[in-house]
Write a protein that holds these residues in place. Structure first.
Motif, PDB file in Angstrom:
ATOM      1  N   CYS A  79     -12.982   7.680   4.064  1.00 43.17           N
ATOM      2  CA  CYS A  79     -12.440   6.861   3.137  1.00 43.17           C
ATOM      3  C   CYS A  79     -12.304   5.424   3.582  1.00 43.17           C
ATOM      4  CB  CYS A  79     -11.016   7.351   3.057  1.00 43.17           C
ATOM      5  SG  CYS A  79     -10.445   8.863   2.388  1.00 43.17           S
TER       6      CYS A  79
ATOM      7  N   VAL B   6       0.808  -1.167   0.021  1.00 40.45           N
ATOM      8  CA  VAL B   6      -0.121  -0.020   0.149  1.00 40.45           C
ATOM      9  C   VAL B   6       0.883   1.258  -0.173  1.00 40.45           C
ATOM     10  CG1 VAL B   6      -1.547   1.311   1.190  1.00 40.45           C
ATOM     11  CG2 VAL B   6      -1.836  -0.892   1.380  1.00 40.45           C
TER      12      VAL B   6
ATOM     13  N   LEU C  55       0.529   5.145   0.340  1.00 37.65           N
ATOM     14  CA  LEU C  55      -0.697   6.190   0.754  1.00 37.65           C
ATOM     15  C   LEU C  55       0.090   7.579   0.696  1.00 37.65           C
ATOM     16  CD1 LEU C  55      -3.165   6.928   2.060  1.00 37.65           C
ATOM     17  CD2 LEU C  55      -2.237   6.477   4.432  1.00 37.65           C
TER      18      LEU C  55
ATOM     19  N   VAL D 144      -4.505   0.376   7.553  1.00 37.28           N
ATOM     20  CA  VAL D 144      -3.999   1.382   6.929  1.00 37.28           C
ATOM     21  C   VAL D 144      -5.002   2.514   7.012  1.00 37.28           C
ATOM     22  CG1 VAL D 144      -3.982   2.468   4.576  1.00 37.28           C
ATOM     23  CG2 VAL D 144      -3.229  -0.041   4.922  1.00 37.28           C
TER      24      VAL D 144
ATOM     25  N   LEU E 245     -12.416   2.534   0.259  1.00 39.03           N
ATOM     26  CA  LEU E 245     -11.358   1.697   0.106  1.00 39.03           C
ATOM     27  C   LEU E 245     -11.365   0.353   0.321  1.00 39.03           C
ATOM     28  CD1 LEU E 245      -8.232   1.670  -0.264  1.00 39.03           C
ATOM     29  CD2 LEU E 245      -8.060   2.282   2.096  1.00 39.03           C
TER      30      LEU E 245
ATOM     31  N   ILE F 139      -3.074   4.861  -2.811  1.00 38.57           N
ATOM     32  CA  ILE F 139      -4.415   5.551  -2.503  1.00 38.57           C
ATOM     33  C   ILE F 139      -3.711   6.989  -2.400  1.00 38.57           C
ATOM     34  CG2 ILE F 139      -5.699   5.948  -0.417  1.00 38.57           C
ATOM     35  CD1 ILE F 139      -5.064   2.853   0.369  1.00 38.57           C
ATOM     36  N   ASP F 140      -4.513   7.888  -3.228  1.00 37.09           N
ATOM     37  CA  ASP F 140      -4.135   9.282  -3.168  1.00 37.09           C
ATOM     38  C   ASP F 140      -5.411  10.215  -2.602  1.00 37.09           C
ATOM     39  OD1 ASP F 140      -2.556  11.667  -3.692  1.00 37.09           O
ATOM     40  OD2 ASP F 140      -2.811  11.491  -6.005  1.00 37.09           O
TER      41      ASP F 140
END
Length: 234
Positions: A81, A30, A32, A69, A85, A106-107
């Protein structure tokens, strides 16, 4: 395999991207990035996490990983989010072939002040377009082992690295940043044997040795120490 999804949630925009890769050892990686937009500056924060699945299947592992996360996010952003997600990652995990690994980018862009306008939202889109999140931007990757019960075990530092840590007597005012060992919470006595990590934090030598045998992450700043896969074994 690649998938892209964007969510516009009030003053926050979430862009999700997933890639599936066949690897000998299944894992979830991940990347981020959270970017806060204010009146003057743009302040991105980035972390990269790698979860080793062991015998756990990808669909079973994903919910616990996403929850972990999301725990790194501000409470407001997490509330917005976590659900999209989880839905996104779970769907991709089910579609991937057995034995695949999953990479998630993940932006997240958000305004510090509520009530942003349409031009404000456009600013976030422009930022994500011209400054796309790239996994190469991540200098360090934090490693975790995910267990059958959904818990996370630390990945130990390399034995060779642990043995290479220097030991020296503690002397207040001689370049030591700490006055106590944050592992045992005891003050450093004059002349106590201490070890200093590459991130310049000092601990009792015995304490940091025991810590690194369980986790390669600095207990103060989370700087990742070399693991067996990144450091030559002696």
């Amino acid at each position: 395999m690649a998938n892209l999804e964007t969510h516009h949630l009030g003053d926050t925009i979430i862009q999700l991207q997933a890639r599936g890769v066949l690897q000998a050892r299944p894992q979830v990686v991940v990347h981020l990035r959270v970017t806060e937009f204010g009146d003057v500056s743009i302040s991105p924060e980035m972390i990269s996490l790698r979860f080793h699945l062991g015998q756990l299947s990808l669909p079973r592992a994903v919910p616990a990983i996403i929850s972990f996360v999301a725990s790194n996010l501000d409470a407001k952003i997490r509330q917005l989010c976590e659900h999209p997600l989880l839905c996104f990652a779970s769907q991709i995990a089910v579609e991937l072939a057995a034995g695949s690994s999953l990479e998630l980018l993940i932006d997240i862009g958000t305004f510090l002040a509520p009530g942003c306008s349409a031009p404000d939202t456009e600013l976030i889109y422009e930022w994500m377009f011209y400054m796309p999140l790239q996994e190469q931007e991540m200098a360090f990757v934090q490693d975790y082992n995910i267990e059958e019960d959904g818990g996370f075990g630390g990945v130990p530092a390399s034995k060779s690295f642990i043995e290479s840590l220097g030991r020296s007597p503690y002397g207040q005012g001689e370049g030591f940043r700490e006055e106590e060992c944050v592992i045992c919470l005891e003050d450093f006595d004059a002349g106590a044997e201490v070890s200093t990590t590459p991130c310049s934090h000092s601990f009792h030598s015995q304490c940091i040795t025991q810590w690194l045998e369980e986790s390669h992450i600095c207990p103060i700043c989370r700087y990742p120490m070399p693991t067996a896969s990144s450091y030559p074994q002696g």
